[in-house]
Design an enzyme around this catalytic site. Structure first.
Site, PDB file in Angstrom:
ATOM      1  N   LYS A   1       0.823  -1.211   0.000  1.00 41.50           N
ATOM      2  CA  LYS A   1       0.000   0.000   0.000  1.00 41.50           C
ATOM      3  C   LYS A   1       0.855   1.258   0.000  1.00 41.50           C
ATOM      4  O   LYS A   1       2.020   1.254   0.399  1.00 41.50           O
ATOM      5  CB  LYS A   1      -0.992  -0.035   1.167  1.00 41.50           C
TER       6      LYS A   1
ATOM      7  N   ARG B   1      -3.826 -10.355   4.376  1.00 39.95           N
ATOM      8  CA  ARG B   1      -4.141 -10.280   2.943  1.00 39.95           C
ATOM      9  C   ARG B   1      -2.947  -9.678   2.206  1.00 39.95           C
ATOM     10  O   ARG B   1      -2.653  -8.499   2.381  1.00 39.95           O
ATOM     11  CB  ARG B   1      -5.390  -9.419   2.760  1.00 39.95           C
TER      12      ARG B   1
HETATM   13  C1  7PJ Z   1      -8.213  -4.416   1.237  1.00 39.37           C
HETATM   14  C2  7PJ Z   1      -9.266  -5.162   0.712  1.00 39.37           C
HETATM   15  C3  7PJ Z   1      -7.945  -4.480   2.635  1.00 39.37           C
HETATM   16  C4  7PJ Z   1      -9.767  -6.031   2.793  1.00 39.37           C
HETATM   17  C5  7PJ Z   1      -8.336  -4.029  -0.880  1.00 39.37           C
HETATM   18  C6  7PJ Z   1      -5.301  -2.985  -2.187  1.00 39.37           C
HETATM   19  C7  7PJ Z   1      -6.619  -2.305  -2.285  1.00 39.37           C
HETATM   20  N1  7PJ Z   1     -10.036  -5.972   1.479  1.00 39.37           N
HETATM   21  N2  7PJ Z   1      -9.329  -4.913  -0.616  1.00 39.37           N
HETATM   22  N3  7PJ Z   1      -8.750  -5.304   3.365  1.00 39.37           N
HETATM   23  N4  7PJ Z   1      -7.641  -3.720   0.222  1.00 39.37           N
HETATM   24  N5  7PJ Z   1     -10.503  -6.803   3.596  1.00 39.37           N
HETATM   25  O1  7PJ Z   1      -5.175  -4.200  -2.091  1.00 39.37           O
HETATM   26  O2  7PJ Z   1      -4.303  -2.208  -2.235  1.00 39.37           O
HETATM   27  O3  7PJ Z   1      -7.052  -3.837   3.203  1.00 39.37           O
HETATM   28  S1  7PJ Z   1      -8.028  -3.394  -2.466  1.00 39.37           S
END
Ligand code: 7PJ
Length: 282
Positions: free
Chosen positions: A223, A258
């Site tokens: 990020k 994640r």
């Molecule tokens: C997240 C997401 C996160 C959850 C994205 C990226 C943006 N879902 N979907 N948590 N981020 N639960 O991956 O940079 O931080 S999309």
């Protein structure tokens, strides 16, 4: 701690788990036609699984700051074929990253086990019903504002207290809507309507963020706050700092991570758990 999903429960008592990110937006795989992008998505899913992912998170809408909205039809066309094909060959956990109830519904029909909604099930009034009816796992993420504008001027009086209060409110209303409390997982939504200081405050306060008994999921992988802190724009240089955050968050009890690059984060979890005195898995 146990997290209930549609495909049985995930035991999070001792060992953290890695969720591999599978973006199926047109910009994520070369656009050589529908079939080759399905093949490319499946090939990437297999790479994530070989590297040790327990969960695969499939998303067909870019939620990057400033991203344009995508129709439900487009999200379904991108994600459902991948879910169907992956389901046929893998019995791990599949989550659908969407804020739309119609997309979630089709993804669950195709074999997804978990709904991951960055709006915390607030964007679509039907989402809680879809989740309750299918008894899927549910990831409730906190976001201030909406993706298009959320990074313009995020503001909190006390970001930790406000995110914690949001989780408590969502826990009450989603369980009232028929979702089992053990199906809920909470995510502070790093970078979603948060500046660098907000993100750091949340990462500093992980042990007191989740509602008692509920697992926390963290998404920091690559990020932009990492680039901002370290002074680089190169995405490939953000994987090592991601691993550092994974380890530190595991010390503070975060069991779900994640990430894009699965193996080093899984190894960070296992190393950190060894130091914490947790015996390896058989
Ligand atoms: C997240 C997401 C996160 C959850 C994205 C990226 C943006 N879902 N979907 N948590 N981020 N639960 O991956 O940079 O931080 S999309």
């Amino acid at each position: 701690m146990i997290w209930k999903t549609r495909r049985g429960s995930l035991d999070l008592t001792r060992h953290g788990r890695v969720m591999g990110i599978l973006n199926v937006t047109p910009d994520s795989f070369s656009d050589g036609g529908a079939h080759s992008s399905l093949d490319a998505a499946l090939a990437h899913a297999r790479t994530l699984i070989r590297a040790g992912a327990s969960l695969i998170d499939i998303g067909g809408e870019s939620t990057r700051p400033g991203a344009a909205p995508v129709s439900a039809e487009a999200e379904i066309a991108r994600t459902v074929p991948v879910i169907t094909a992956l389901r046929a060959e893998w019995d791990g956990l599949i989550s659908i990253d969407t804020s739309k109830a119609s997309v979630a519904n089709r993804a669950l029909e195709a074999g997804a086990d978990i709904v991951n909604d960055v709006s915390g099930l607030q964007a679509d009034p039907s989402m809680a019903d879809v989740c309750a009816a299918s008894a899927c796992g549910v990831i409730v993420m906190h976001m201030q504002g909406e993706p298009r504008t959320m990074q313009i001027a995020p503001h909190y009086d006390d970001v930790v207290a406000e995110v914690g209060a949001f989780f408590a409110r969502r826990m009450a209303s989603l369980t009232a809507a028929g979702i089992a409390p053990e199906a809920l997982c909470f995510d502070p939504g790093i970078g979603f309507g948060k500046n660098l200081e907000h993100n750091l405050s949340l990462l500093r306060s992980l042990p007191r963020l989740a509602p008692p008994g509920s697992p926390l999921l963290l998404g920091v992988s690559r990020k932009s706050f990492i680039g901002r802190l370290l002074g680089n724009d190169d995405l490939t240089l953000r994987d090592w700092p991601t691993v550092a955050i994974t380890s530190q968050a595991r010390v503070h009890g975060v069991m779900l991570h994640r990430v894009h690059d699965v193996r080093p984060n899984l190894e960070a979890l296992r190393m950190t758990e060894a130091i914490l005195g947790i015996a390896p898995e058989e």
